[in-house]
Design an enzyme around this catalytic site. Structure first.
Site, PDB file in Angstrom:
ATOM      1  N   HIS A 105      56.258 -17.390  11.759  1.00  0.00           N
ATOM      2  CA  HIS A 105      56.252 -18.790  11.319  1.00  0.00           C
ATOM      3  C   HIS A 105      56.600 -19.622  12.550  1.00  0.00           C
ATOM      4  O   HIS A 105      57.771 -19.815  12.859  1.00  0.00           O
ATOM      5  CB  HIS A 105      57.281 -19.017  10.212  1.00  0.00           C
ATOM      6  CG  HIS A 105      57.096 -18.147   9.011  1.00  0.00           C
ATOM      7  ND1 HIS A 105      56.434 -18.562   7.886  1.00  0.00           N
ATOM      8  CD2 HIS A 105      57.495 -16.866   8.767  1.00  0.00           C
ATOM      9  CE1 HIS A 105      56.431 -17.586   6.987  1.00  0.00           C
ATOM     10  NE2 HIS A 105      57.075 -16.537   7.509  1.00  0.00           N
ATOM     11  N   PHE A 106      55.582 -20.100  13.255  1.00  0.00           N
ATOM     12  CA  PHE A 106      55.806 -20.826  14.507  1.00  0.00           C
ATOM     13  C   PHE A 106      55.966 -22.329  14.303  1.00  0.00           C
ATOM     14  O   PHE A 106      56.094 -23.083  15.253  1.00  0.00           O
ATOM     15  CB  PHE A 106      54.695 -20.509  15.502  1.00  0.00           C
ATOM     16  CG  PHE A 106      54.881 -19.190  16.227  1.00  0.00           C
ATOM     17  CD1 PHE A 106      55.979 -18.373  15.978  1.00  0.00           C
ATOM     18  CD2 PHE A 106      53.959 -18.763  17.162  1.00  0.00           C
ATOM     19  CE1 PHE A 106      56.150 -17.169  16.654  1.00  0.00           C
ATOM     20  CE2 PHE A 106      54.128 -17.560  17.848  1.00  0.00           C
ATOM     21  CZ  PHE A 106      55.218 -16.764  17.594  1.00  0.00           C
ATOM     22  N   ARG A 107      55.938 -22.785  13.048  1.00  0.00           N
ATOM     23  CA  ARG A 107      56.417 -24.114  12.629  1.00  0.00           C
ATOM     24  C   ARG A 107      55.513 -25.300  12.963  1.00  0.00           C
ATOM     25  O   ARG A 107      55.890 -26.444  12.686  1.00  0.00           O
ATOM     26  CB  ARG A 107      57.814 -24.394  13.200  1.00  0.00           C
ATOM     27  CG  ARG A 107      58.871 -23.349  12.827  1.00  0.00           C
ATOM     28  CD  ARG A 107      58.966 -23.153  11.341  1.00  0.00           C
ATOM     29  NE  ARG A 107      60.149 -22.394  10.938  1.00  0.00           N
ATOM     30  CZ  ARG A 107      60.315 -21.855   9.733  1.00  0.00           C
ATOM     31  NH1 ARG A 107      59.370 -21.988   8.824  1.00  0.00           N
ATOM     32  NH2 ARG A 107      61.408 -21.184   9.432  1.00  0.00           N
TER      33      ARG A 107
ATOM     34  N   ASN B 169      52.849 -21.817   5.800  1.00  0.00           N
ATOM     35  CA  ASN B 169      53.819 -22.755   5.213  1.00  0.00           C
ATOM     36  C   ASN B 169      54.328 -23.747   6.252  1.00  0.00           C
ATOM     37  O   ASN B 169      55.481 -23.768   6.634  1.00  0.00           O
ATOM     38  CB  ASN B 169      54.976 -22.008   4.542  1.00  0.00           C
ATOM     39  CG  ASN B 169      55.648 -20.991   5.443  1.00  0.00           C
ATOM     40  OD1 ASN B 169      55.033 -20.422   6.329  1.00  0.00           O
ATOM     41  ND2 ASN B 169      56.924 -20.763   5.220  1.00  0.00           N
TER      42      ASN B 169
ATOM     43  N   HIS C 208      54.222 -12.206  -0.220  1.00  0.00           N
ATOM     44  CA  HIS C 208      55.686 -12.260  -0.220  1.00  0.00           C
ATOM     45  C   HIS C 208      56.100 -12.061  -1.661  1.00  0.00           C
ATOM     46  O   HIS C 208      55.789 -12.885  -2.529  1.00  0.00           O
ATOM     47  CB  HIS C 208      56.159 -13.610   0.307  1.00  0.00           C
ATOM     48  CG  HIS C 208      57.645 -13.807   0.265  1.00  0.00           C
ATOM     49  ND1 HIS C 208      58.333 -14.402   1.296  1.00  0.00           N
ATOM     50  CD2 HIS C 208      58.586 -13.526  -0.668  1.00  0.00           C
ATOM     51  CE1 HIS C 208      59.623 -14.452   1.002  1.00  0.00           C
ATOM     52  NE2 HIS C 208      59.796 -13.935  -0.203  1.00  0.00           N
TER      53      HIS C 208
ATOM     54  N   HIS D 252      57.246  -7.516   4.446  1.00  0.00           N
ATOM     55  CA  HIS D 252      58.704  -7.389   4.575  1.00  0.00           C
ATOM     56  C   HIS D 252      59.395  -6.695   3.394  1.00  0.00           C
ATOM     57  O   HIS D 252      60.207  -7.292   2.687  1.00  0.00           O
ATOM     58  CB  HIS D 252      59.373  -8.728   4.882  1.00  0.00           C
ATOM     59  CG  HIS D 252      58.896  -9.929   4.105  1.00  0.00           C
ATOM     60  ND1 HIS D 252      58.711  -9.922   2.751  1.00  0.00           N
ATOM     61  CD2 HIS D 252      58.600 -11.187   4.510  1.00  0.00           C
ATOM     62  CE1 HIS D 252      58.317 -11.113   2.351  1.00  0.00           C
ATOM     63  NE2 HIS D 252      58.251 -11.902   3.406  1.00  0.00           N
TER      64      HIS D 252
ATOM     65  N   ASP E 127      58.476 -11.421  10.967  1.00  0.00           N
ATOM     66  CA  ASP E 127      58.723 -12.568  10.085  1.00  0.00           C
ATOM     67  C   ASP E 127      59.549 -13.622  10.814  1.00  0.00           C
ATOM     68  O   ASP E 127      60.402 -14.292  10.215  1.00  0.00           O
ATOM     69  CB  ASP E 127      59.420 -12.143   8.792  1.00  0.00           C
ATOM     70  CG  ASP E 127      59.351 -13.203   7.697  1.00  0.00           C
ATOM     71  OD1 ASP E 127      58.508 -14.113   7.810  1.00  0.00           O
ATOM     72  OD2 ASP E 127      60.148 -13.130   6.738  1.00  0.00           O
TER      73      ASP E 127
ATOM     74  N   HIS F  91      65.026 -21.796  12.745  1.00  0.00           N
ATOM     75  CA  HIS F  91      65.627 -23.036  12.260  1.00  0.00           C
ATOM     76  C   HIS F  91      66.633 -23.485  13.309  1.00  0.00           C
ATOM     77  O   HIS F  91      67.120 -22.672  14.108  1.00  0.00           O
ATOM     78  CB  HIS F  91      66.347 -22.828  10.926  1.00  0.00           C
ATOM     79  CG  HIS F  91      65.475 -22.347   9.822  1.00  0.00           C
ATOM     80  ND1 HIS F  91      64.639 -23.183   9.115  1.00  0.00           N
ATOM     81  CD2 HIS F  91      65.294 -21.106   9.301  1.00  0.00           C
ATOM     82  CE1 HIS F  91      63.988 -22.480   8.201  1.00  0.00           C
ATOM     83  NE2 HIS F  91      64.368 -21.215   8.295  1.00  0.00           N
TER      84      HIS F  91
END
Length: 447
Positions: free
Chosen positions: A62-64, A94, A178, A236, A309, A313
Site C-alpha cells: 500500500h504505497f498510499r 485502497n 482480505h 496475509h 502488506d 502511517h
C-alpha cells in the site's frame, strides 16, 4: 544502459545453488556461466562470498498514492523497497480515490511512470457496485482483483452477498482477498468496550481481529472459489486454523493459493507489550503457535508466497490509543533481511525462500520475464551478504513515515546490492537517485 558483470556470486535459482557469473546487457541477463570476461563490461561487481538471488516480488503493498501521500508515495516507498532487495511491487487499490474504475487504474500507471524505483503493477478494486467494470478488465492490465471481505476504507468493503457471488463468477483475473468477518469483529469490539470503555488494551487486538473472524471469512472465500472455479489468492494468512483450507500440491496444480507476510512470521502476541500499536495490523499478529505453523506451511508449500502488506502511517497516527491508531506497518526496506533470519535459524532453506519470494509470485501473478535468473529475462537481482549484519537503527530509514517496527533489532544479513531491470539501484549502502522501475507485463497464460 550499462553492461554489468557480476563475478563469482553464489546464485540461488530454481532449487539450484552454484557459483556463477552473470553478464547483463540492455537491462536483461545476457549470459550465466563460469569465467565470463569483464572486458566488455562498463561495471564489474565482485560477488565473491555473496548470494545472488532473483529480486523479491512483493505481491501486496500500500504505497498510499494517490490521496494519502502524507503517509507515503510511490517514489518514497519504492525507494525503500530497492534498499531492501524488492525489485517489483504490486500495489493495492485502497487509495483516495479508490482504484475501482479503469480510469483510476490508468492514472496510477501514469503516476508510477518515471517515479518508481522498482518495477510496478496495480490491483483493481472490487466494490459492491462495480461489477460491470470488473467484467471489462483486461487481464494484461492488472495482476488481479482485490476484494476486501472484511473492514476497509471507503466503499471497498464488499459486504453484499449477491455482489460477492457475482465477483467470483465473472472476474476475468485472479481474485485476491482480505478475509476477516466484519460482524465478528464488531461484536468483539462491542464486548470489550463494555469492559474497558474506549481504553481497550492493544494486547486484545488478536482477540478482536480474531481467529474466528479470519476463519469464517477465509472459509467463505474458498467455498465460493470452489463453487465457481475462481482463481483465488488469499492474502496475509495469520492463523494455524486457516491452513486446513489449503493444499500442499505444486503451485501449477492449484487454483486456490495463499500468502503470508513477513511480520506474521516474525512477531507474535507477546510483542504487543513492547511495540504496542506500532505492530497493530489487519489481520492481527497472533500467537507464537500460529507464527510457527505459518512458517512450517511456507516451508512445506501449503502457503505459496511471502509478501509484506507494507502499509505506512505517520508516527503521530500510530501513537494514538488502540481504537484510534490505524492498522498497518512499513516493511519493504527490512522484509528480506527479516525473512533471512528464518534461513539462519534453519527453518527455511535459501532455495525455498527464493521460490516463495520470487518464482512463485511471478508464476502466480503471470508476471512476464521476471522472478528468475534466466538468460533473456530482465535483470532483477539482489546480492545478499549473509555474514554482515543490518543494525536497523544505524541505517537510514527510507520510508517517508520515518519509523520501523523493527527498531532496536539487528538482523544477521545485509542487502549489498539491488538491480532493477539491469540498473544498479542500490549498492554498498547508497541509493541511485534515478528511478528505474518499469511497468510489469502480465501474461494470463502463465497463471
Amino acid at each position: 544502459m550499462k553492461r554489468i558483470l557480476i563475478k563469482g556470486a553464489t546464485t540461488v535459482n530454481e532449487g539450484i545453488t552454484a557459483v556463477r557469473d552473470i553478464f547483463i546487457k540492455e537491462g536483461r541477463i545476457h549470459a550465466i556461466g563460469s569465467g565470463l570476461s569483464g572486458k566488455n563490461a562498463d561495471q564489474v561487481i565482485d560477488g565473491e562470498g555473496l548470494f545472488l538471488l532473483p529480486g523479491m516480488i512483493d505481491d501486496q503493498v500500500h504505497f498510499r498514492q494517490p490521496g494519502l501521500t502524507h503517509k507515503g508515495t510511490i517514489a518514497s516507498e519504492s525507494r525503500a523497497a530497492v534498499a531492501g532487495g524488492i525489485t517489483s511491487f504490486l500495489d493495492m487499490p485502497n487509495t483516495v480515490p479508490p482504484t475501482t474504475s479503469i480510469q483510476a487504474l490508468t492514472e496510477k500507471y501514469h503516476m508510477a511512470e518515471g517515479t518508481a524505483f522498482s518495477n510496478y503493477g496495480f490491483y483493481f478494486g472490487a466494490a459492491n457496485d462495480n461489477i460491470e467494470a470488473i467484467k471489462s478488465l483486461d487481464p494484461e492490465m492488472t495482476c488481479g482483483l482485490k476484494v476486501f471481505m472484511g473492514a476497509s476504507t471507503g466503499n471497498l468493503l464488499v459486504d453484499n452477498p449477491d455482489a460477492l457471488e457475482q465477483i467470483f463468477i465473472h472476474s476475468p483475473v485472479l481474485v485476491a482477498v482480505h478475509c476477516e468477518d466484519t460482524p465478528t469483529i464488531d461484536a468483539a469490539i462491542s464486548h470489550f468496550k463494555r469492559i474497558y470503555g474506549s481504553d481497550i488494551p492493544i494486547s486484545l487486538h488478536p482477540l478482536i481481529r480474531s481467529e474466528a473472524a479470519c476463519f469464517k471469512s477465509t472459509s467463505l472465500a474458498v467455498e465460493l472459489a470452489k463453487k465457481h472455479k475462481t482463481r483465488l489468492h488469499v492474502l496475509h494468512l495469520s492463523t494455524e486454523k486457516e491452513l486446513s483450507l489449503f493444499s500442499e500440491k505444486p503451485l501449477n496444480e492449484k487454483h486456490i493459493t495463499a500468502e503470508v507476510c513477513a511480520h506474521h512470521l516474525f512477531f507474535s502476541d507477546k510483542d504487543y507489550k513492547d511495540r504496542g500499536t506500532l505492530i497493530k495490523c489487519n489481520p492481527a499478529i497472533k500467537t507464537e503457535k500460529d507464527r510457527f505453523s505459518l512458517l512450517t506451511a511456507l516451508k512445506d508449500g501449503k502457503i505459496d508466497v511471502v509478501g509484506t502488506d507494507h502499509a505506512p502511517h505517520t508516527l503521530e497516527e500510530k501513537q494514538k490509543p488502540y481504537l484510534g491508531a490505524p492498522s498497518g506497518l512499513p516493511l519493504v526496506q527490512h522484509a528480506l533481511v527479516c525473512l533471512l533470519e528464518h534461513v539462519h535459524n534453519g527453518i527455511l532453506s535459501l532455495e525455498t525462500l527464493v521460490e516463495r519470494m520470487a518464482h512463485a509470485p511471478a508464476q502466480l501473478l503471470g508476471i512476464r520475464e521476471r522472478g528468475y535468473l534466466r538468460e533473456g529475462y530482465w535483470a532483477d537481482l539482489v546480492l545478499v551478504d549473509m555474514h554482515q549484519p543490518t543494525f536497523v537503527d544505524k541505517n537510514p530509514i527510507y520510508y517517508q513515515c520515518g519509523w520501523t517496527p523493527f527498531s532496536g533489532l539487528t538482523f544477521r544479513s545485509k542487502v549489498a546490492a539491488t538491480l532493477v531491470s539491469g540498473h544498479v539501484a542500490f549498492l554498498n549502502g547508497k541509493l541511485d537517485p534515478s528511478p528505474a522501475g518499469r511497468r510489469l507485463v502480465f501474461d494470463p497464460k502463465t497463471t
